[in-house]
Design a protein around this motif. Structure first.
Motif, PDB file in Angstrom:
ATOM      1  N   TRP A 428      15.910   3.814  -0.845  1.00 14.61           N
ATOM      2  CA  TRP A 428      16.884   4.901  -0.814  1.00 14.61           C
ATOM      3  C   TRP A 428      17.102   5.497   0.577  1.00 14.61           C
ATOM      4  O   TRP A 428      17.873   6.454   0.720  1.00 14.61           O
ATOM      5  CB  TRP A 428      16.467   5.996  -1.788  1.00 14.61           C
ATOM      6  N   ALA A 429      16.464   4.971   1.614  1.00 12.84           N
ATOM      7  CA  ALA A 429      16.662   5.502   2.965  1.00 12.84           C
ATOM      8  C   ALA A 429      18.119   5.362   3.404  1.00 12.84           C
ATOM      9  O   ALA A 429      18.667   6.231   4.085  1.00 12.84           O
ATOM     10  CB  ALA A 429      15.732   4.796   3.948  1.00 12.84           C
ATOM     11  N   TRP A 430      18.743   4.241   3.008  1.00 13.59           N
ATOM     12  CA  TRP A 430      20.163   4.052   3.352  1.00 13.59           C
ATOM     13  C   TRP A 430      21.010   5.157   2.742  1.00 13.59           C
ATOM     14  O   TRP A 430      21.908   5.719   3.389  1.00 13.59           O
ATOM     15  CB  TRP A 430      20.629   2.689   2.845  1.00 13.59           C
ATOM     16  N   SER A 431      20.757   5.486   1.487  1.00 17.98           N
ATOM     17  CA  SER A 431      21.520   6.521   0.801  1.00 17.98           C
ATOM     18  C   SER A 431      21.274   7.897   1.412  1.00 17.98           C
ATOM     19  O   SER A 431      22.191   8.715   1.528  1.00 17.98           O
ATOM     20  CB  SER A 431      21.151   6.527  -0.691  1.00 17.98           C
ATOM     21  N   LEU A 432      20.045   8.155   1.820  1.00 17.84           N
ATOM     22  CA  LEU A 432      19.731   9.417   2.484  1.00 17.84           C
ATOM     23  C   LEU A 432      20.504   9.552   3.786  1.00 17.84           C
ATOM     24  O   LEU A 432      21.075  10.607   4.093  1.00 17.84           O
ATOM     25  CB  LEU A 432      18.227   9.508   2.739  1.00 17.84           C
ATOM     26  N   ASN A 433      20.551   8.493   4.574  1.00 19.05           N
ATOM     27  CA  ASN A 433      21.299   8.544   5.838  1.00 19.05           C
ATOM     28  C   ASN A 433      22.794   8.716   5.589  1.00 19.05           C
ATOM     29  O   ASN A 433      23.480   9.367   6.388  1.00 19.05           O
ATOM     30  CB  ASN A 433      21.031   7.275   6.643  1.00 19.05           C
ATOM     31  N   GLN A 434      23.282   8.129   4.504  1.00 20.44           N
ATOM     32  CA  GLN A 434      24.696   8.332   4.200  1.00 20.44           C
ATOM     33  C   GLN A 434      24.974   9.796   3.880  1.00 20.44           C
ATOM     34  O   GLN A 434      25.990  10.351   4.324  1.00 20.44           O
ATOM     35  CB  GLN A 434      25.129   7.455   3.030  1.00 20.44           C
ATOM     36  N   ALA A 565      20.242  20.430   3.681  1.00 23.16           N
ATOM     37  CA  ALA A 565      19.182  19.539   4.158  1.00 23.16           C
ATOM     38  C   ALA A 565      18.654  18.690   3.019  1.00 23.16           C
ATOM     39  O   ALA A 565      18.724  19.057   1.845  1.00 23.16           O
ATOM     40  CB  ALA A 565      18.042  20.338   4.790  1.00 23.16           C
ATOM     41  N   MET A 566      18.065  17.550   3.417  1.00 27.05           N
ATOM     42  CA  MET A 566      17.454  16.609   2.476  1.00 27.05           C
ATOM     43  C   MET A 566      16.468  15.763   3.268  1.00 27.05           C
ATOM     44  O   MET A 566      16.852  15.088   4.222  1.00 27.05           O
ATOM     45  CB  MET A 566      18.544  15.747   1.834  1.00 27.05           C
ATOM     46  N   GLU A 567      15.178  15.811   2.894  1.00 27.22           N
ATOM     47  CA  GLU A 567      14.165  15.104   3.669  1.00 27.22           C
ATOM     48  C   GLU A 567      13.037  14.619   2.761  1.00 27.22           C
ATOM     49  O   GLU A 567      12.810  15.189   1.687  1.00 27.22           O
ATOM     50  CB  GLU A 567      13.569  16.023   4.753  1.00 27.22           C
ATOM     51  N   GLU A 574       9.061  25.985   8.036  1.00 27.37           N
ATOM     52  CA  GLU A 574       9.495  25.479   9.341  1.00 27.37           C
ATOM     53  C   GLU A 574      10.565  24.400   9.215  1.00 27.37           C
ATOM     54  O   GLU A 574      11.216  24.041  10.210  1.00 27.37           O
ATOM     55  CB  GLU A 574       8.298  24.951  10.134  1.00 27.37           C
ATOM     56  N   LYS A 575      10.768  23.872   8.012  1.00 29.31           N
ATOM     57  CA  LYS A 575      11.824  22.879   7.798  1.00 29.31           C
ATOM     58  C   LYS A 575      13.213  23.478   7.956  1.00 29.31           C
ATOM     59  O   LYS A 575      14.197  22.746   8.104  1.00 29.31           O
ATOM     60  CB  LYS A 575      11.692  22.260   6.409  1.00 29.31           C
ATOM     61  N   ARG A 576      13.318  24.786   7.929  1.00 32.03           N
ATOM     62  CA  ARG A 576      14.627  25.423   8.070  1.00 32.03           C
ATOM     63  C   ARG A 576      15.273  25.108   9.410  1.00 32.03           C
ATOM     64  O   ARG A 576      16.494  25.173   9.540  1.00 32.03           O
ATOM     65  CB  ARG A 576      14.491  26.939   7.898  1.00 32.03           C
ATOM     66  N   LYS A 577      14.463  24.788  10.384  1.00 36.93           N
ATOM     67  CA  LYS A 577      15.045  24.472  11.696  1.00 36.93           C
ATOM     68  C   LYS A 577      15.865  23.186  11.646  1.00 36.93           C
ATOM     69  O   LYS A 577      16.668  22.912  12.555  1.00 36.93           O
ATOM     70  CB  LYS A 577      13.951  24.363  12.755  1.00 36.93           C
ATOM     71  N   ASN A 578      15.674  22.391  10.592  1.00 35.71           N
ATOM     72  CA  ASN A 578      16.438  21.154  10.439  1.00 35.71           C
ATOM     73  C   ASN A 578      17.695  21.330   9.584  1.00 35.71           C
ATOM     74  O   ASN A 578      18.410  20.359   9.340  1.00 35.71           O
ATOM     75  CB  ASN A 578      15.559  20.073   9.804  1.00 35.71           C
ATOM     76  N   TYR A 579      17.958  22.546   9.123  1.00 38.17           N
ATOM     77  CA  TYR A 579      19.132  22.781   8.275  1.00 38.17           C
ATOM     78  C   TYR A 579      20.423  22.589   9.064  1.00 38.17           C
ATOM     79  O   TYR A 579      20.507  22.921  10.255  1.00 38.17           O
ATOM     80  CB  TYR A 579      19.129  24.206   7.729  1.00 38.17           C
ATOM     81  N   SER A 596      10.689  13.749  -2.319  1.00 37.70           N
ATOM     82  CA  SER A 596      11.492  14.413  -1.284  1.00 37.70           C
ATOM     83  C   SER A 596      11.936  15.788  -1.767  1.00 37.70           C
ATOM     84  O   SER A 596      11.622  16.217  -2.878  1.00 37.70           O
ATOM     85  CB  SER A 596      12.722  13.555  -0.939  1.00 37.70           C
ATOM     86  N   TRP A 597      12.665  16.473  -0.901  1.00 37.45           N
ATOM     87  CA  TRP A 597      13.232  17.772  -1.249  1.00 37.45           C
ATOM     88  C   TRP A 597      14.655  17.878  -0.724  1.00 37.45           C
ATOM     89  O   TRP A 597      15.044  17.186   0.220  1.00 37.45           O
ATOM     90  CB  TRP A 597      12.379  18.924  -0.686  1.00 37.45           C
ATOM     91  N   SER A 598      15.431  18.734  -1.352  1.00 40.37           N
ATOM     92  CA  SER A 598      16.793  19.056  -0.904  1.00 40.37           C
ATOM     93  C   SER A 598      16.949  20.567  -0.926  1.00 40.37           C
ATOM     94  O   SER A 598      16.388  21.245  -1.800  1.00 40.37           O
ATOM     95  CB  SER A 598      17.842  18.408  -1.806  1.00 40.37           C
ATOM     96  N   ALA A 599      17.703  21.101   0.033  1.00 39.69           N
ATOM     97  CA  ALA A 599      17.885  22.549   0.156  1.00 39.69           C
ATOM     98  C   ALA A 599      19.359  22.904   0.061  1.00 39.69           C
ATOM     99  O   ALA A 599      20.215  22.218   0.634  1.00 39.69           O
ATOM    100  CB  ALA A 599      17.311  23.056   1.474  1.00 39.69           C
ATOM    101  N   ILE A 600      19.653  23.980  -0.672  1.00 42.54           N
ATOM    102  CA  ILE A 600      21.017  24.488  -0.775  1.00 42.54           C
ATOM    103  C   ILE A 600      21.013  25.987  -0.497  1.00 42.54           C
ATOM    104  O   ILE A 600      20.002  26.669  -0.698  1.00 42.54           O
ATOM    105  CB  ILE A 600      21.642  24.209  -2.159  1.00 42.54           C
ATOM    106  N   LEU A 601      22.150  26.512  -0.039  1.00 36.54           N
ATOM    107  CA  LEU A 601      22.343  27.936   0.197  1.00 36.54           C
ATOM    108  C   LEU A 601      23.620  28.369  -0.516  1.00 36.54           C
ATOM    109  O   LEU A 601      24.618  27.658  -0.497  1.00 36.54           O
ATOM    110  CB  LEU A 601      22.466  28.234   1.689  1.00 36.54           C
TER     111      LEU A 601
END
Length: 664
Positions: A428-434, A565-567, A574-579, A596-601
């Protein structure tokens, strides 16, 4: 002296009259009508053959305005209302300032298949004021749906499916921003029925959500009329039945919301606009699948995939003229599988997803996870012949593939090549990069004439962080899925009705889950009605954590959120710096990859009760969902509509008197 007093009196009355009118009066092109805001009573009429039909107005006239001496003395026999840009109430009326009340006359006739309006609009304003025309509300689209069982063959094997007006997939809903959609649903099944409108925000109107937590089911042999407005939205969506495993049998269809003519779209108008519904499919009926889940077992992997109701067909699904560009709206309406979508010999330009215009990148293929929708442009610039549209499963041990023909109109029947384009390989790395390549188009206009990028979500202080962790376990020997250790079950009395009637404590408990669950709390699963209370108009961060080995897809009703974000791994502050705090796409469905995790606001500014669910049907059926209650302390019509008069009541509220209605 008497003449001057008469002039001054007329001027005073004109000023008073002007103060009574809403301020945003404008002229529209249709017959040069002057428009303003009024309250409108409508006589609804069904379109022929169950198709949507748009009507301007029904009965209307103007009566006294409270506290306005001039307007209260008006005597107006009738007036014409232009239907545009107003919010409907839930009793078929338009809620506007209380000093307007309309009753009166309007006649409509149909002659030779065309509509003729015969209004009586001699408006006599007291003291000789000139006649005028007034804007009331937005256009209405009327549909009648007969929901029945029928034979379908998505995988080439005849089986029972759910049809709407004899169609599978169901009829498309085509509307424009701010249109009022009225759908009279007749249930001819032998089981209860509800429909939801995946992605339509139902502003102030969770009464039309069509979820078990908001509505009593439409019983067999009965009907219910959904009435909602696609308020300030554009984009590609779909609808589906929400009870049990009915979506696995059909009953789904496309829902397009076009931009109004006044709002520019960031690409040239396509030659045509096509909806493509894709999904996995089981050969077992939806009742068999439900019995399997009720017995405590998983339904397993699907038996195949389909493209708009078929896995393969010798006839073309759509045609294209040479050198013309077409819009394809692709939605995954399936039960559990992520799907890769692609065209043979053609690239796709992504232009929109779930209501937001995107940066227009070019893709050979796109991963469409369960519940997601994308719009792409495809240009017929290849050798004139047939080509295949191809869909295949992702992240399963066995790959299932479907193909449908797209035909060039000047291809003279030249067949498509049997060599199909391959899906991306690897994990699923390809899908994550997409996903990371998707960006909001900040230069495009939204449903309103203001830039989408003007909402600077990256500068708003977060008031609450909620972690949503999915888990799987067994309870009393049966399979259950949970959120933060709680597996949801719907009570006999819908949650929304219990709240509205003030008896919530008799039906459920708020906040049975915590915002930051410990690993230990996820191991032991309890069954309860899962309702999370979130304060009205707060800006909230939601973290979806997937501790399992299968991909998750989450959908939130009533809102669009910024997928920032999605990682891989576990989320930490500290992952917020990647948002992405600049141009994350505003959408309503997001995937979470294994481990993995995904973040929404988002800002919870839409009062009502809203479902947050796993789009994987097995998981949501067995408890991986919850409801978010967003209550307005003002109990005002500015924030939420009253319960519609037509709303059926069930459970312990069935015979209770209705509470005092909200007011302005």
């Amino acid at each position: 002296m008497e003449m001057r007093e008469g002039i001054n009196e007329r001027r005073r009355k004109k000023r008073e009259f002007d103060l009574c009118l809403p301020r945003h009066i404008k002229t529209v092109g249709d017959k040069g009508m002057q428009q303003t805001d009024l309250e409108l009573n409508t006589n609804r009429r069904e379109g022929r053959n169950g198709r949507g039909k748009e009507y301007g107005l029904a009965q209307s006239s103007l009566r006294g305005l409270n506290g306005c001496h001039f307007c209260s003395s008006l005597s107006i026999p009738s007036l014409v209302i232009k239907a545009e840009e107003r919010e409907p109430s839930l009793d078929g009326r338009i809620r506007v300032p209380s000093f307007f009340n309309l009753t009166g006359m309007h006649r409509e006739a149909e002659m030779g298949g065309s509509r003729v309006l015969l209004p009586l609009f001699m408006i006599c304003l007291w003291a000789g004021w000139p006649a005028f025309l007034v804007r009331g509300e937005d256009p209405y689209l009327y549909f009648t749906w007969n929901v029945t069982y029928g034979t379908v063959s998505p995988l080439g094997v005849p089986q029972q499916g759910i049809l709407i007006n004899g169609e599978f997939p169901g009829p498309a809903i085509n509307c424009s921003s701010n249109n009022n959609v009225v759908i009279n649903v007749f249930n001819f099944l032998d089981e209860p029925l509800l429909f939801t409108w995946n992605g339509i925000q139902q502003r102030k109107n969770s009464w039309m959500e069509g979820m078990p937590g908001t509505n009593c089911p439409i019983q067999p042999g009965e009907n219910f009329t959904y009435h909602y407005q696609v308020k300030d939205q554009i984009g590609s969506y779909f609808y589906f039945p929400t009870l049990g495993m009915q979506r696995a049998a059909g009953g789904f269809g496309g829902l397009r919301v076009h931009s109004r003519n006044l709002i520019p779209v960031p690409f040239d108008p396509p030659e045509d606009d096509y909806t493509v519904l894709i999904g996995d499919w089981f050969k077992k009926s939806h009742t068999e699948l439900r019995k399997t889940l009720d017995s405590g077992k998983s339904i397993g992997r699907p038996d195949g995939v389909h493209i708009h109701g078929k896995s393969e067909d010798n006839e073309p699904l759509y045609t294209m003229k040479p050198n013309m560009t077409y819009r394809y709206r692709v939605c995954n309406v399936g039960v559990r599988s992520s799907l890769n979508f692609r065209f043979q010999g053609h690239v796709m330009k992504l232009v929109e997803m779930e209501g937001s215009h995107t940066v227009q990148n070019i893709y050979d293929s796109i991963d469409v996870h369960v519940g997601q929708c994308y719009s792409v442009l495809v240009t017929a610039d290849q050798e004139p012949k047939d080509y295949y549209m191809v869909v295949s499963t992702r992240f399963l041990k066995k790959t299932y593939t479907a193909k449908r023909i797209i035909r060039y109109t000047n291809g003279n029947g030249a067949p498509a090549s049997p060599e199909l384009p391959e899906a991306p390989g690897g994990n699923w790395a390809w899908s994550l990069n997409q996903f990371r390549s998707f960006r909001w188009n900040l230069t495009a206009s939204a449903a309103r004439p203001n830039p989408q990028g003007s909402y600077h979500y990256g500068f708003i202080n977060i008031t609450r962080t909620i972690k949503i962790a999915n888990s799987v376990s067994t309870v009393d020997g049966k399979l259950r899925y949970a959120i933060n250790g709680v597996s949801h079950v719907d009570p006999p009395t819908p949650i929304k009705l219990a709240e509205y009637f003030g008896i919530a404590d008799q039906v459920f408990k708020y906040n049975s889950i915590v915002d930051d669950p410990s690993p230990e709390s996820l191991e032991k699963v309890s069954i309860a009605t899962n309702v999370l209370n979130i304060t009205f108009r707060t800006f909230v961060e939601i973290i979806f954590e997937n501790h399992e080995k299968s991909i998750q897809s989450w959908h939130l009703n009533g809102y669009s959120f910024f997928a920032v974000a999605m990682e891989p791994g576990r989320w930490k502050e500290e992952k917020r710096k990647n948002y992405n705090l600049l141009d994350a796409v505003s959408r309503n469905t997001i995937q979470v990859f294994p481990g993995s995790w995904s973040a929404i606001l988002l800002t919870f500014d839409n009062a009502g009760l809203w479902n947050l669910r796993a789009e994987t049907l097995e998981r949501s059926y067995l408890g991986q969902q919850l409801y978010i209650s967003v209550l307005s302390p003002a109990r005002s019509l500015r924030d939420e509509y009253n319960i519609p008069d037509i709303t059926p009541l069930c459970g312990i509220v069935k015979d209770l008197p209705k509470p005092k209605p909200y007011t302005i």
